[in-house]
Scaffold this active site. Sequence first.
Site, PDB file in Angstrom:
ATOM      1  N   TYR A  38      -6.525 -24.357  -9.301  1.00 39.26           N
ATOM      2  CA  TYR A  38      -7.715 -23.690  -8.505  1.00 39.26           C
ATOM      3  C   TYR A  38      -6.306 -24.953  -7.699  1.00 39.26           C
ATOM      4  O   TYR A  38      -7.042 -25.181  -6.206  1.00 39.26           O
ATOM      5  CB  TYR A  38      -8.265 -25.782  -8.832  1.00 39.26           C
ATOM      6  CG  TYR A  38      -9.094 -25.553  -9.866  1.00 39.26           C
ATOM      7  CD1 TYR A  38     -10.703 -24.556  -9.478  1.00 39.26           C
ATOM      8  CD2 TYR A  38      -9.563 -25.448 -11.367  1.00 39.26           C
ATOM      9  CE1 TYR A  38     -11.437 -24.252 -10.489  1.00 39.26           C
ATOM     10  CE2 TYR A  38     -10.608 -25.058 -12.178  1.00 39.26           C
ATOM     11  CZ  TYR A  38     -11.303 -24.587 -11.577  1.00 39.26           C
ATOM     12  OH  TYR A  38     -12.195 -23.982 -12.397  1.00 39.26           O
ATOM     13  N   ASP A  83     -15.878 -16.350 -13.558  1.00 42.34           N
ATOM     14  CA  ASP A  83     -15.496 -17.136 -13.446  1.00 42.34           C
ATOM     15  C   ASP A  83     -14.788 -17.106 -12.514  1.00 42.34           C
ATOM     16  O   ASP A  83     -14.281 -15.913 -12.429  1.00 42.34           O
ATOM     17  CB  ASP A  83     -15.539 -18.765 -14.394  1.00 42.34           C
ATOM     18  CG  ASP A  83     -15.215 -20.136 -14.449  1.00 42.34           C
ATOM     19  OD1 ASP A  83     -15.957 -20.356 -13.413  1.00 42.34           O
ATOM     20  OD2 ASP A  83     -13.671 -20.857 -14.326  1.00 42.34           O
ATOM     21  N   HIS A 141     -23.615 -20.572 -16.690  1.00 41.52           N
ATOM     22  CA  HIS A 141     -22.898 -20.282 -15.632  1.00 41.52           C
ATOM     23  C   HIS A 141     -21.726 -19.078 -17.128  1.00 41.52           C
ATOM     24  O   HIS A 141     -21.358 -18.608 -16.612  1.00 41.52           O
ATOM     25  CB  HIS A 141     -21.721 -21.155 -15.459  1.00 41.52           C
ATOM     26  CG  HIS A 141     -20.327 -21.386 -15.121  1.00 41.52           C
ATOM     27  ND1 HIS A 141     -20.468 -20.578 -13.626  1.00 41.52           N
ATOM     28  CD2 HIS A 141     -19.492 -21.780 -15.212  1.00 41.52           C
ATOM     29  CE1 HIS A 141     -18.881 -20.361 -13.710  1.00 41.52           C
ATOM     30  NE2 HIS A 141     -18.448 -20.628 -14.929  1.00 41.52           N
TER      31      HIS A 141
END
Length: 290
Positions: free
Chosen positions: A213, A106, A271
Amino acid sequence: MTLDESKLSHRFTEHGGVRLHYVEAGDGPLVVLLHGFPEIWYSWRHQIPALVEAGYRVIAPDMRGYNLSDKPEGVAAYAIAELTADVAALIQASGAERAAAVVGHDWGGGVAWGFAARYPALLERLVVLNCPHPERLVAGFRTARQLRKSWYMFFFQLPKLPELAAQKDDFAWLRAAVKDDPRRPGAVSDEDLAHYVKAWSEPGALTAMINYYRALFRPGSLGELGRQPRIDVPVQVIWGEHDRYLGSELAAPDPALVPNARVARIPDASHFVHYDRPEKVNQLLLEFLR
């Protein structure tokens, strides 16, 4: 394999005024494990003992902003240049000339891609779990399918509201992501989850985690991601096909940019592929390192 935390050494190193916490175990060639959002070093609990038993020295940091590592203020502190420089500092602090491999999942995978592009002399191999090469991610943002999957990335651009949502009901949203997304029943126990909840409760942690982010979407950042230099080291991509956040079409990097890559797709994994299929991930990892 079961992680024996008593056999881990907890260490700290400082880089650019930021103190980084990491765990270390084993002897031999160095392997660096980089966790994703919203994880900590403990997310590698299945891989650390397997690597140590196979004769590797493992370093698994809490990336800046997470758990016991410092949480510098401001979005700029979480730019990819800062994050990759942290990895270089960890390798240099270890006393090794280079890492036999840098492994990332990730966001840790995003940092690993960036590190391989910026510091090719400091690693021999690269392993990435469920994180596309930056060029593929930028291309994905041009599709409606990936934009739907990535809704939370855009939500994270708002001030304060994402932190409030993340901490609501004792981190219910984050707990659900870590515990409920994996497809293997019992992949994350209550004891495992307690490690994460404790880390999320650290002052400033949620803002720091979300700032990854926010930094990604600063003006010019995505454009820079789309202009990555070629990565020539051998690369193993491991991809859980049932990924809620990233489309499987993003798994394979452009051969012109990553000519020595191979992709292993695991159809019955999420994921969090290293939670769902730890034995398979360990097998692929060790075969690639040999």
